[in-house]
Design a protein around this motif. Structure first.
Motif, PDB file in Angstrom:
ATOM      1  N   GLY A  14       8.152  -5.521   8.513  1.00  0.00           N
ATOM      2  CA  GLY A  14       7.258  -5.594   9.674  1.00  0.00           C
ATOM      3  C   GLY A  14       7.144  -7.018  10.196  1.00  0.00           C
ATOM      4  N   ASP A  84      11.912   0.124  12.099  1.00  0.00           N
ATOM      5  CA  ASP A  84      11.320  -0.453  10.877  1.00  0.00           C
ATOM      6  C   ASP A  84      10.670   0.686  10.104  1.00  0.00           C
ATOM      7  N   ARG A 127      -1.606  -9.069   1.667  1.00  0.00           N
ATOM      8  CA  ARG A 127      -1.344  -8.773   3.097  1.00  0.00           C
ATOM      9  C   ARG A 127      -2.637  -8.471   3.857  1.00  0.00           C
ATOM     10  N   ARG A 160      -4.582  -2.910   4.087  1.00  0.00           N
ATOM     11  CA  ARG A 160      -4.147  -1.517   4.143  1.00  0.00           C
ATOM     12  C   ARG A 160      -4.598  -0.734   2.911  1.00  0.00           C
TER      13      ARG A 160
END
Ligand code: AP5
Ligand code: MG
Length: 233
Positions: A14, A84, A127, A160
């Motif tokens: 990404g 992706d 992340r 996430r």
């Protein structure tokens, strides 16, 4: 150019997709982003996808393939695209080949981002993603100027749901079992270019663009370019 990015969860697909798609002036089509947008909007597709994503399992092929078929039919993908997160099973790759053949076009290249497992675990656990523009950050390796806020548009950064340790472990297993065979699938078709995806984000972007440059000029050096081909299988 019609390009697929492949690599394990956390390899930087990404992150690099943002820069490569802009460089090539093609739309970035990320199946994970489309699923997450549907989850956010509470659509039927989102509810279905969430049950798989929360476990780190793959959403069934038929659902995913229909979604990609619709997205590739949109006008902006007619002259090229960067995929992706799709395909990530051999059956998905075979359907993609068929879809493109029906349209009279084919893939130009599959770019593999090569990173070891312990590095991807470090990347996934730190992340953060922007809720509004989806830009990807990392608390340590690629931090925004202000914690929790996207530099690009001031959006809120979130972690996430599938970046929990147990889900990460399952995603890595699923990658090895279902997605890693794609590397050979595309190598056998002469489409695979592997790059070392370790080191700073900008260095990886330079390696990716260098690896793609010969293809943009129609000079196919995939097989003998030792600077680009670092596939580790
Ligand atoms: P998806 O969203 O595609 O997740 P993934 O493949 O697991 O990959 P990630 O997005 O986690 O990693 P990435 O390689 O994009 O890394 P990133 O750039 O963010 O899919 C999610 C789920 O959706 C799947 O589990 C599945 O359920 C479903 N799904 C999606 N597609 C599907 C399909 N085709 N079929 C079926 N199901 C599907 O980078 C990670 C972190 O590392 C970031 O914090 C970043 O800042 C940092 N970083 C990046 N590069 C570097 C670097 N060079 N150095 C240091 N840190 C770096
Ligand atoms: Mg991703």
């Amino acid at each position: 150019m019609r390009l697929v990015l492949v690599g394990p969860p956390g390899a930087g697909k990404g992150t690099q997709a943002q820069f490569i798609a802009e460089h090539l002036s093609v739309p970035k089509i990320s199946t994970g982003d489309i699923f997450r947008a549907n989850v956010g909007q509470g659509t039927e597709l989102g509810l279905l996808a969430k049950s798989y994503m929360d476990r780190g399992d793959l959403v069934p092929d038929d659902v995913t393939i229909d979604m990609v078929r619709n997205r590739l039919a949109e006008g902006d993908a007619a002259e090229g695209f960067l995929l992706d997160g799709f395909p990530r099973t051999v059956p998905q790759a075979q359907v993609l080949d068929d879809m493109l053949a029906e349209a009279g076009v084919k893939l130009d290249v599959v770019l593999e981002l090569v990173v070891e497992n312990d590095e991807v675990i470090r990347r996934l656990s730190g992340r953060r993603t922007c809720r509004t523009c989806n830009h990807i950050w990392h608390v340590e390796f690629d931090p925004p100027a202000e914690e929790g806020v996207c530099d690009l548009d001031g959006g809120e950064l979130y972690q996430r749901d599938d970046d929990k340790p147990e889900t990460i472990a399952n995603r890595l297993e699923v990658y090895d079992k279902d997605t890693a065979p794609l590397v050979n699938y595309y190598a056998e078709r002469g489409l695979l270019v592997g790059i070392d995806a370790t080191g700073p984000v900008d260095d990886v972007t330079v390696r990716a663009i260098d690896a793609l440059r010969p293809l943009q000029h129609g000079d196919d050096k995939r097989a003998d370019d030792d600077g680009a081909d670092k596939r580790s299988d």
